[in-house]
Design an enzyme around this catalytic site. Structure first.
Site, short mmCIF file in Angstrom:
data_model
loop_
_atom_site.label_atom_id
_atom_site.label_comp_id
_atom_site.label_asym_id
_atom_site.label_seq_id
_atom_site.Cartn_x
_atom_site.Cartn_y
_atom_site.Cartn_z
N GLU A 87 0.83 -1.21 0.00
CA GLU A 87 0.00 0.00 0.00
C GLU A 87 0.86 1.25 0.00
OE1 GLU A 87 -3.48 2.29 -0.04
OE2 GLU A 87 -3.30 0.12 -0.21
N GLU A 94 2.90 3.73 -32.31
CA GLU A 94 3.05 4.07 -33.73
C GLU A 94 3.35 5.56 -33.90
OE1 GLU A 94 0.52 3.96 -37.93
OE2 GLU A 94 -0.14 2.74 -36.22
N ARG A 129 -11.24 3.42 -41.53
CA ARG A 129 -11.32 1.96 -41.40
C ARG A 129 -12.62 1.54 -40.71
NH1 ARG A 129 -7.95 -2.56 -41.98
NH2 ARG A 129 -6.29 -1.23 -42.79
N GLU A 147 -4.33 -8.40 -36.42
CA GLU A 147 -5.53 -7.68 -36.02
C GLU A 147 -6.84 -8.43 -36.29
OE1 GLU A 147 -4.73 -3.02 -36.56
OE2 GLU A 147 -4.21 -4.19 -38.34
#
Length: 1332
Positions: free
Chosen positions: A251, A809, A887, A1264
């Site tokens: 913690e 990317e 897309r 993908e």
């Protein structure tokens, strides 16, 4: 590197002589391991001589990106040290605290189960459940495993053992040299059960078999005390009342890292024997030392339960029930009872039990002596207790229960294992001989700022005779009198939390009724008495194997590791042994410094001032870097070097005048160490002015009209002004439905966060960059732009990434550019690696989407028309949002022919971090929208949605809305084969029958297809380069433009080169990706990296082979080495570049003409789930996947499937609507699927006898396309909810259910009177957290 360390503890008088405990290295403080034996991943084996646990994970494909692998191996190693004969369940439990984002877990479990002892039926578990076929319980298929890889191919295959990988070494070779020739994989395959010779493990050091001495360690910021007696501890606390007591740091470590807390004096108490023991009080109960670790506490509770009468141990069982799901073993191994108590968390798993059972806490201090506090009185506010500053908690008394006394504990969390509670509770009652309640305690956590008793509700139960209606009205008192929450209550999920309280009471009623009289409740309600239990995870993978190819040269043999072989990741052995180097493993360079981030703490506000005085005054601080330090910086210049962006240049590298989102980078503090840099950055004071209202959600943007100046539209059929393909009249649609579907974001959660190291060279302004990026070229280009240095002076190097999934990317570029500015100015190397919390706050996520649709269809369900507006949440800058939107728009048809369509798209501009690429890149969102309206159509017509899906499937030759004719469409074959192999109709009947017999459990079934287009939608990106060198000894070096991030790209490239050249993969080496060897590369993204780079490698190899052709026909035949040597002396070039550009891509958005995608990958999935309709908890009993992936280079899809499952069920990022701060930062608040969240049975089949002429070796992309198939679990859950809604009298037609299917959404959708009551919440403004 974050890994799990291994500690051995010696207790001369304790229950254990030597304890082996895995712990989190990132939380284990260095001072705390004094006197312990610590072994890290490097200590148990090497790639040349791996430990069996390392081998098992490596050769089962259990390591992909490899960043999580050391921790996983150490968990397995710890298990094998503690238990020489673990069951299959022991193996799974060992991984409860581990996470992996790449593998989908099945390969890891497959390898790990090789250490499990098979039972008499041959199953690696103690209960004969979870093995074979689709059976969730009971061992099917003649008691043989379904694990492993099934395949068809030549007769010279190596034997494949149960739950091991396909052997790539052929009998003709005898050995496999995939891993540098050091291990024979065939030998590994033959053993179905691994046995470890523990005499070869590192022994416990004799010098450590001594009682640890007390000591104190002083440092410049404070002191560390390590007492070994209570007397010493009392003295220390008397001297330092505010000293922080620590055991496991589980913690406190979070408080220091995330909340900025500072504890100058810390006291470690784990070696105080007086606090770690226990004392039984005859007939009364047990005093338990609060220094006892939770793992030891579990063991002791099990001992007590086995020793005493069942009626005496109800309290102990309640504690054990909640401990089962308390964090993971690595936390339980070091966390203590006392730490859990005094932390006073409102959602502690143990405190509601301690309160309900009337436990007593013994505390003491040097001056005040001892006193005892009832746990029901101990908590007085949020993180506040009755404990005085100088007092310490010593022990806790746990009473035995008596006859007629019953206790039951509950916990509900987002993820069942290793997760904090949303609501937890413990109820205890006493009844007399007439079953009249004489005492009741109903304690809750998660309904208020601290754990407490529902006083009104508890009192209302007393005096009632137990029966089915005994708690009537009690639940209403709990949520309207005892715990009153408004809509903005911290923690959110208010209606869900209220309904969970009601559900816990209902479960308790049934439990006690059944205890008192087993015939008192109906058989249909018995399911409420138990949890959804899962068997052992197992699965299979079935595929064709390509015919063997011979090696080149004399005495040809079967080529090892050729294309189509399922060989392990080439770096697997390095990853499982800790030898694989990631960016932050790069040794510190001379004069290297670290950068601490100064981030905005507000959104949509002007920066009034930045005060760096305190920060710059700290020793070791070199400077504060802002936009003004960019060479040639001029904010008025149209080519302002501080403005970056991959498509539109619309975001500042360093914020100058205004911040747009919470967490935006304002500056960097550069210092000589990470610790100093972070502390100094925290001292920079930024003041803000001109605060404007925030736009957070898509709905906010629609209301306020804030959109990017980017829109797209597709018109086809009768909606097309030119009436192209207008073959189906609009009036054939006799029915129409309209609706809205919403999808939340998703965090990438790559295990390695963004990291970069920029090294300025001494000559010619050269810059060397080491970056964890999917896009080396863009990194090079933007550093060149920002610094004004030609790109040929900048070299970006990438060895490997610890995961990427699209998140690295473009968003990786900003960090590197910012560091480049610092390195260029200060003339020193500068490094930075985001913390998990920084990474999640800064770097963006999968785009949230909303679709507003109108669908026209025939009476049979054939689609006629679609009108849809698709809106994504882009965040504050454009990034790649336009391409993601494109897309999504071109995948909103999924696998279905829609002859007339208007598809519009727009991007909301909001005050959140810029959303970015994520595996699937908009495709999953478009297909999810499609499947939502397909359900709407089916439920409007009262037909099974599978029927509507099937009759609308595309056929070869049909045309998509973006006017691309489809070739080689195998979706109907995929559908039919899966429908048959999954025995869909039989299972449909079984599910329906189950639902009739179970009131509080419902099962659901779904079968769903996918179609995914392969190509960058930006045509120029569809190109790749490669470089192949052959050296005179015959060894081969290849380089290409793609980056390795766990997907096995380098492995596939080596396989392609080996196949082309006819040499074993051991002859080929691939070191790293860098812009100085292969220039102008595209990002490793869009699932086409194997297609593009593979063709480039093949092109280079073919060029060299053409030069070697004269030597192939030499008489006598030459060996490969002789051939290369002779070519060299003949002055034949043995080096070649390769290049490939995807042909025929020419789509034009303005005219809706041309080819958008190179080809499509098709697939389908079928899944069955079971849902607890009282809590929203669910489990996936099985899932089958069938895919057309051509002739795969090296098949693996489970990771994408599980990532998709997480997206549509568990994972939901939430933001504070008033501040814009991301609330779900870090693994404590954001939950990805764990080992126990995957389908119990996951079986994968690849379509046989198919090929793809448009990609290398007739393969198809697999990165993908499988991801969306994970959402079949969402639709199976939805099917289960429909069964419950019918049962409670809700409308049997369409109901809106947005993604993800969290427990909160599931329970709300199930309906019923409790749901209505729970939703009646006092309005207090906007909710605590919202989905963007």
């Amino acid at each position: 590197m974050i890994l799990i360390a291994f500690s051995s503890l010696y207790f001369p008088k304790g229950e254990y002589e030597v304890q082996h405990r895995s712990v989190n290295a990132c939380l284990a403080l260095a001072c705390s391991i004094e006197g312990k034996h610590v072994i890290t991943i490097e200590g148990i084996g090497s790639s040349a001589n791996p430990h069996p646990t390392q081998e098992a994970i490596a050769y089962s494909h259990g390591s992909q990106c490899g960043f999580c692998t050391p921790g996983i191996v150490m968990s397995l190693y710890t298990l094998t040290r503690n238990n020489a004969k673990p069951t299959g369940h022991d193996v799974e439990e060992a991984f409860d605290g581990n996470l992996c984002r790449c593998t989908g877990y099945r390969p890891i479990l497959e390898g790990a189960q090789e250490f499990a002892v098979p039972d008499v039926n041959g199953c690696a578990n103690g209960k004969s459940n979870g093995c074979g076929g689709h059976e969730a319980n009971g061992c099917a298929n003649g008691h043989t495993h379904a694990n492993g890889h099934n395949h068809s191919g030549s007769d010279s295959e190596c034997p494949v053992g149960c739950s091991t990988v396909e052997c790539t070494a052929k009998k003709a070779n005898g050995t496999c040299s995939v891993q540098n020739g050091s291990v024979d994989i065939e030998d590994l395959q033959k053993a179905k059960h691994r046995v470890i010779d523990q005499t070869k493990d590192l022994p416990f050091p004799e010098p450590l078999k001594q009682q640890t001495d007390s000591f104190m360690f002083a440092h410049e910021d404070g002191a560390w005390y390590h007492p070994t007696t209570l007397a010493e501890l009392r003295q220390i606390k008397h001297t330092y009342p505010n000293a922080k007591i620590v055991t496991g740091n589980t913690e406190i470590g979070i408080e220091v890292r995330m909340k900025g807390f500072d504890f100058p004096v810390m006291v470690h108490v784990s070696d105080i024997a007086e606090m770690a023991g226990y004392e039984e009080v005859k007939g009364e109960g047990v005093w338990m030392g609060v220094g006892t670790s939770l793992t030891t506490f579990q063991d002791r509770l099990k001992h007590f339960i086995a020793t005493y009468e069942p009626h005496q141990t109800e309290n102990f069982q309640a504690l054990l029930d909640n401990l089962k799901y308390f964090a993971g073993p690595q936390i339980r191994n070091v966390a203590s009872i006392g730490g859990n108590i005094v932390t006073a968390s409102a959602i502690s798993d143990l405190n509601p039990v301690f309160v309900a059972i009337d436990a007593q806490l013994r505390v003491s201090s040097l001056k005040g002596g001892e006193r005892t506090i009832a746990m029901k009185d101990f908590f007085i506010g949020y993180r506040r207790t009755l404990l005085q500053p100088a007092e310490i908690a010593e022990s806790i008394f746990l009473p035995f229960t008596k006859k007629g006394e019953y206790t039951l504990a509950f916990k509900q969390s987002k993820r069942k294992h290793d997760d904090i509670a949303i609501v937890n509770a413990c109820f205890r009652i006493m009844v007399d001989s007439q079953n009249v309640v004489t005492h009741a305690t109903l304690a809750f956590g998660g309904l208020s700022p601290f754990t407490r008793i529902a006083q009104d509700a508890s009192a209302a139960v007393v005096g009632r005779k137990w029966g089915p209606d005994v708690l009537d009205g009690v639940g209403e008192k709990v949520i309207t009198k005892d715990f009153v929450m408004g809509s903005a209550t911290p923690g959110g999920m208010v209606a869900y939390r209220r309904q969970l309280a009601l559900s816990f009471l209902k479960k308790f009623t049934l439990y006690i009724s059944h205890k008192l009289d087993t015939n008192s409740i109906q058989s249909t309600e018995l399911s409420a008495l138990s949890e959804i239990e899962r068997g052992l995870a197992h699965g299979s993978q079935t595929y064709d194997r390509e015919p063997e190819k011979p090696t080149t040269g004399t005495s040809p043999t079967a080529l090892e590791g050729a294309v189509g072989s399922s060989i392990p990741h080439l770096a697997a052995l390095k990853q499982v042994t800790g030898e694989a180097a990631y960016l932050d493993d790069i040794p510190r360079l001379a004069n290297e410094c670290y950068a601490g981030l100064v981030l905005s703490t507000e959104a949509n506000a002007a920066i009034e001032s930045v005060d760096t005085t305190e920060a710059l005054a700290m020793d070791g601080v070199l400077g504060y870097i802002t936009a003004t330090d960019i060479p040639g910086y001029d904010p008025a210049d149209p080519h302002n070097r501080n403005i970056v962006g991959p498509i539109l240049h619309d975001e500042e590298l360093y914020a100058t005048k205004r911040v747009h989102f919470h967490g935006q980078m304002i500056g960097l503090v550069v210092a000589t160490s990470e610790l100093v840099a972070r502390k100094a950055a925290a001292k920079v004071k930024v003041t803000y002015t001109d605060r404007q209202p925030l736009v957070i959600t898509i709905e906010d943007a629609i209301e306020k009209g804030t959109f990017f100046d980017i829109s797209r539209e597709i018109r086809t059929g009768h909606f097309d002004a030119r009436r192209r393909e207008a073959e189906v009249p609009l009036d054939e649609a006799v029915h129409h439905v309209e609706g809205v579907a919403r999808m939340s974001a998703q965090e990438h959660f790559y295990l390695e966060t963004h990291a970069s190291l920029v090294n300025p060279k001494k000559e010619d302004n050269e810059i060397e960059i080491f970056a964890s990026t999917q896009n080396p070229t863009e990194t090079q280009v933007y550093v060149s732009k920002v610094l004004g240095i030609p790109a040929n002076r900048i070299n970006c190097r990438v060895k490997r990434l610890g995961g990427g999934f699209g998140g690295k990317e473009t968003r990786s570029v900003n960090l590197t550019c910012a560091l480049a500015v610092a390195a260029h100015k200060l003339k020193v190397p500068v490094r930075c690696m985001y913390t998990r919390e920084e990474d999640m706050a800064i770097s963006g996520q999968r785009h949230p989407f909303r679709g507003d649709y109108k669908v026209g269809f025939t009476a049979e369900g054939k689609l006629v028309s679609l009108e849809v507006m698709i809106t994504s949440n882009g965040g504050f800058s454009a990034d790649l949002s336009s391409s993601v939107l494109e897309r999504a728009m071109t995948h909103v048809d999924n696998c279905y022919r829609i002859p007339n369509a208007i598809i519009r798209g727009r991007i909301a501009k909001t005050n959140i971090a810029s959303n970015t690429a994520f595996r699937g890149f908009g495709g999953p969102q478009g297909m999810m929208l499609c499947e939502q309206f397909m359900c709407h159509v089916a439920e409007y017509l009262g037909k099974p949605v599978e029927e509507i899906r099937q009759i609308n499937l595309y056929k070869t030759g049909e045309i998509t809305p973006f006017r691309q004719p489809l070739t080689d469409v195998y979706i109907e074959r995929v559908w039919d084969e899966l429908h048959q192999s999954a025995q869909f109709e039989k299972r449909r009947r079984e599910v329906d029958e189950f639902n009739k017999l179970h009131t509080h459990r419902k099962r659901g079934l779904a079968l769903m297809p996918t179609k995914f287009g392969l190509a960058f939608t930006a045509r120029f990106l569809n190109q790749a380069g490669a470089l192949v060198h052959i050296y005179t000894d015959g060894s081969v070096l290849i380089t290409h433009g793609g980056t390795e991030m766990g997907q096995g790209l380098h492995t596939k490239m080596v396989q392609i080169a080996a196949h082309a050249l006819g040499v074993p993969v051991s002859k080929i080496h691939l070191s790293e990706t860098q812009t100085s060897t292969v220039p102008n590369t595209s990002a490793t993204a869009a699932s086409v990296s194997s297609d593009l780079n593979g063709m480039a490698v093949l092109n280079a190899c073919n060029t060299i082979l053409a030069r070697l052709a004269p030597y192939q026909s030499h008489t006598p035949p030459l060996t490969w080495e002789q051939m290369i040597n002779k070519a060299y002396f003949d002055r034949v070039s043995l080096s070649a570049t390769g290049f490939y550009a995807t042909p025929d891509l020419s789509y034009d958005w303005a005219t809706n003409e041309g080819r958008m995608y190179n080809y499509f990958t098709y697939g389908a999935a079928c899944a069955e789930v079971e849902v607890d309709t009282l809590t929203g908890e669910w489990g996936c009993r099985w899932a089958d996947v069938c895919m057309d992936i051509g002739k795969s280079l090296n098949p693996a899809i489970e990771g994408a499937f599980i990532q998709g499952l997480g997206w549509c069920t568990l994972e939901e990022p939430l933001l504070n609507p008033n501040t814009g701060m991301l609330l779900t930062r870090g693994p404590g608040a954001y939950k990805i699927p764990s080992f126990r969240d995957i389908p119990v049975s996951l079986n994968v089949r690849f379509l046989s006898n198919v090929s793809n002429s448009r990609a290398v070796h007739s393969s198809k992309a697999v990165g993908e396309p499988p991801l969306f198939l994970g959402s079949v679990v969402f639709f199976a859950i939805r099917d289960a909810i429909k069964a419950k809604r019918r049962e409670v009298g809700e409308d049997d037609g369409w109901f809106r259910m947005d993604s993800p299917a969290t427990g909160e959404r599931i329970l709300a959708a199930c309906g019923g009177t409790d749901a209505v009551l729970a939703k009646d919440v006092r309005e207090e403004g906007r909710a605590w957290g919202v989905a963007a």
